[in-house]
Design an enzyme around this catalytic site. Structure first.
Site, short mmCIF file in Angstrom:
data_model
loop_
_atom_site.label_atom_id
_atom_site.label_comp_id
_atom_site.label_asym_id
_atom_site.label_seq_id
_atom_site.Cartn_x
_atom_site.Cartn_y
_atom_site.Cartn_z
N ASP A 185 84.13 -62.14 -141.85
CA ASP A 185 85.34 -62.81 -141.41
C ASP A 185 85.16 -63.19 -139.94
O ASP A 185 84.11 -62.94 -139.34
CB ASP A 185 86.56 -61.91 -141.64
N TRP A 186 86.17 -63.76 -139.36
CA TRP A 186 86.14 -64.39 -138.03
C TRP A 186 85.64 -63.44 -136.94
O TRP A 186 86.27 -62.44 -136.65
CB TRP A 186 87.55 -64.86 -137.72
#
Length: 761
Positions: free
Chosen positions: A307-308
């Site tokens: 994820d980010w």
């Protein structure tokens, strides 16, 4: 110079040799695509391989400032030609027409075609209830509402339409579905989940995936699904997004893992990793979860993407990596295939250094790159990197809208209907009030046109808010609107109360504004005091209050709800939600939704329906399980009776199937839909059993007086649980079936297991 050249040739040979050896570990019956990938990887340099593992956000290759999104040719050239970037995601700030997406994706793939090996870029986006960043797309109810339909065909239909419209935006990769278990009422992303029940999450989630990917993920109408967020992301101890979870392995396997196991069986091509940490171990650093369990046990062979910024956060937030370079080493060795970096090329630089230093093996890199390239081949990106604009005539069509209408209609859940106050007559005077009454943000939620859904009123201006839908339903002359309150403060309360006294009924719309992720963190599950005060002031008028809750999580509304004549849970029903709510209010829609979460009565009484028996309370404990409304609860404008519960045999043995049948009859005056929920309870087991568990469900439609027989098939594996050594077992003993108000018992007998428990220690 000659020595350097020989060294480079040697490294390239060893690179290819390492890959060949690694490839030989796979089954001999490699697919044609595997062979293509193998051949391509042998031609790749280390730099080209690591580039494929690198994902950057569109900001990195775009011009800054100036308002409208525009790619920067030099930045794009740098990303592709210098860093060989394999993936790009996201878009900044707003939604765009399909024509803009065509230009963006075309430019990116044209740049990729200039690189030495001409490997296409895979573009990804969050289209979790319809295409987020494309103007005119079809937005469905959020997953929490979709689950409330208990309609598997609607889940698949949403997947199919979302895939079509995502491909119509020339994007082949969708970061969806969310398969996290929605157990924590505080958690700001609970609306993105399919609710609190493991069986519903795994069943509906698999249907969405089948809709996304179809029979051929490489055709022009389907996309690669991304199951997220693996694993245990949705149950942080604090309830705040991206904060630590404390989940024992047995508990994880019992409740959180099944949805991902089912998604792998359904063929999901990719997976996104939990940003948090479990019992002190960041999941991005967990070889146990990312390799031993995911690859070794579930046999998942697709892309595992971060994820980010989550590799960087191993250093910045989790403090398990002393440097950013160590963070890359830990994550890749744990099993990460692709890094959503997303703002720079540090991952690329560090990983190349780590391979040359022998701290990450070339075999691990080859393994990751094989998975990435295989998905690109499966998606048909090498043959068709950009779609044909003329291939998508159904984009934003009325046909697709009708599917969203049906989903919203079946999601709306009627929780209270004192004295049959609903449906309302269409010739009465109605006051519509409350902060969620006249904004699309409270119907769509986050991930709607933009990340936070903050532009829904702009991009869904042609859709009806609750107020607008009611005005269309009964005429503007019969509707008065007063705000009454914002989300956290009273407004024009005197005028609102005065208007209420002149109305026949009050439609009070409470709840939340759009949000997602850490922006949606709260410290108090109670509905803001102003909204409760508005409800109490309106109740004093003596006029019937119909409470409509448009919210992403079950905010505590006990005081306000106690004064309502009727209560409707709308969740976040999407673009057609206003019309669906109005349809239920005035009887054009017979509600059939059932709660996909347990609605708590008190702030700190957050217990899921499949609680342990100890949580039920006893004669000395008046604070046991007592929710405002239980999971699976929902009313209709007609009535249903259950009868003739029967089972095919009194004993279930190994390798057998138990047939369970029930007759359901519509005993009312209206046609209606009924979700038939099969609960089974194990009375005694070596692990304290849950009070009950949903083991199957079906949804049927019945005309007045009509009866149908619903049959379920149950095998011993459907009764299994995870024991104290993390093994999935089915133990002999007595089980109780519950269907509606009907119950019956049977015994499971197995030669492999211990005798039935008597309840003695």
């Amino acid at each position: 110079m000659k020595k350097l050249y020989i060294t480079m040739i040697s490294l390239a040979f060893l690179n290819g040799l390492c890959y060949t050896v690694n490839a030989q570990k796979r089954p001999l019956a490699a697919s044609a695509i595997d062979k293509k990938v193998d051949a391509l990887i042998t031609k790749m340099t280390l730099e080209e391989k690591v580039g494929q593992m690198t994902e950057v956000t569109s900001d990195v290759v775009s011009k800054s400032g100036g308002g409208a999104h525009e790619l920067d040719p030099e930045k794009l050239k740098e990303a592709i030609m210098k860093y060989h970037v394999g993936s790009i995601l996201n878009v900044t700030g707003t939604a765009y027409e399909r024509s803009h997406w065509y230009d963006v994706i075309s430019q990116i793939q044209k740049a990729a075609d200039q690189d030495r090996l001409k490997i296409p870029v895979i573009y990804g986006i969050d289209a979790i209830h319809g295409v987020t960043y494309t103007v005119g797309s079809t937005l469905f109810p959020q997953e929490i509402a979709l689950a409330a339909t208990f309609n598997k065909s609607l889940a698949r239909k949403m997947g199919e339409i979302t895939a079509y419209e995502t491909r119509a935006s020339y994007i082949p990769w969708n970061y969806s579905p969310v398969l996290d278990l929605g157990r924590s009422a505080l958690w700001p992303r609970i609306y993105e989940t399919l609710g609190e029940d493991p069986y519903v999450v795994k069943t509906m989630g698999a249907e969405i995936i089948k809709g996304y990917q179809g029979n051929d993920v490489g055709d022009k109408y389907h996309v690669a699904a991304c199951m997220k967020h693996y694993l245990g992301y949705s149950f942080p101890l604090s309830g705040k997004d991206r904060t630590p979870s404390w989940i024992p392995d047995r508990y994880m396997r019992e409740y959180f893992l099944p949805s991902f196991a089912e998604a792998v069986k359904a063929g999901a091509k990719t997976l996104m990793i939990n940003s948090g940490e479990i019992s002190g171990v960041p999941v991005h650093a967990s070889k146990y979860l990312l390799t031993d369990v995911l690859r070794g046990e579930l046999h998942f062979d697709g892309i595992a993407v971060t994820d980010w910024r989550d590799i960087q956060y191993l250093h910045d937030r989790h403090h398990v990596a002393a440097t950013q370079k160590d963070a890359v080493m830990i994550a890749v060795n744990a099993g990460v295939d692709m890094s959503m970096v997303p703002y720079d090329y540090t991952f690329y630089t560090y990983l190349i250094e780590l391979v040359k230093e022998g701290k990450v093996s070339i075999a691990r890199v080859n393994e990751a790159v094989h998975r990435i390239l295989k998905v690109k081949y499966e998606l048909g990106l090498f043959e068709r990197p950009v779609g044909n604009p003329d291939d998508y005539p159904k984009f934003g069509s009325d046909e697709f809208r009708q599917a969203s209408v049906q989903a919203a209609n079946e999601a709306i859940t009627l929780l209270k209907n004192n004295n049959h106050v609903l449906p309302l007559k269409k010739d009465i005077k109605v006051l519509v009030t409350g902060p969620t009454a006249n904004t699309m943000r409270s119907l769509d939620g986050g991930w709607s046109y933009t990340w936070q859904g903050d532009l829904s009123d702009k991009f869904a201006a042609n859709k009806n808010t609750i107020l607008e839908a009611i005005q269309q339903k009964i005429g503007k002359e019969n509707v008065t609107y007063e705000a009454g309150a914002s989300f956290d403060s009273l407004q024009n309360i005197d005028e609102t109360v005065k208007a209420a006294k002149n109305a026949d009924a009050i439609v009070l719309c409470l709840g939340e504004l759009s949000y997602t992720e850490n922006v949606g963190n709260i410290d108090d599950l109670n509905l803001p005091a102003a909204q409760t005060q508005l409800a109490l002031e309106l109740a004093k008028t003596g006029k019937p209050v119909i409470l409509v809750l448009a919210e992403g999580r079950p905010r505590i509304v006990t005081d306000a709800e106690s004064k309502s004549a009727a209560t409707i849970m709308a969740y976040l029903p999407g673009n057609e939600g206003g019309d669906a709510i109005a349809g239920v209010l005035f009887g054009d829609v017979n509600p059939s939704g059932r709660l996909s979460i347990t609605y708590p009565r008190y702030t700190n009484a957050l217990v899921n329906y499949y609680r342990k028996n100890l949580e039920n309370g006893n004669s000395d404990d008046k604070h046991g399980y007592n929710p405002l409304y239980e999971f699976g609860y929902g009313l209709s404008y007609t009535t249903f009776s259950y009868s003739n519960l029967r089972i095919s045999k009194p004993e279930l043995k190994d390798n057998e199937t138990l047939s369970i049948s029930i007759d359901v009859k519509n005993t009312g005056q209206l046609e209606g839909k009924e979700s038939v929920l099969l609960y089974i309870s194990q009375l005694y087991a070596s692990i304290a059993p849950d009070t009950k568990r949903l083991r199957a469900f079906d949804k049927i439609s019945l005309k007045p007086g009509e009866s149908k027989t619903v049959t379920f098939k149950i095998s011993p594996k459907d009764l299994a649980f995870v024991n104290d050594v993390s093994k999935t077992v089915t133990e002999a003993g007595e089980f109780k079936i519950q269907l509606g108000d009907q119950t019956q018992s049977f015994n499971y007998v197995s030669e492999k297991d211990q005798p039935s428990r008597t309840g003695r220690l």
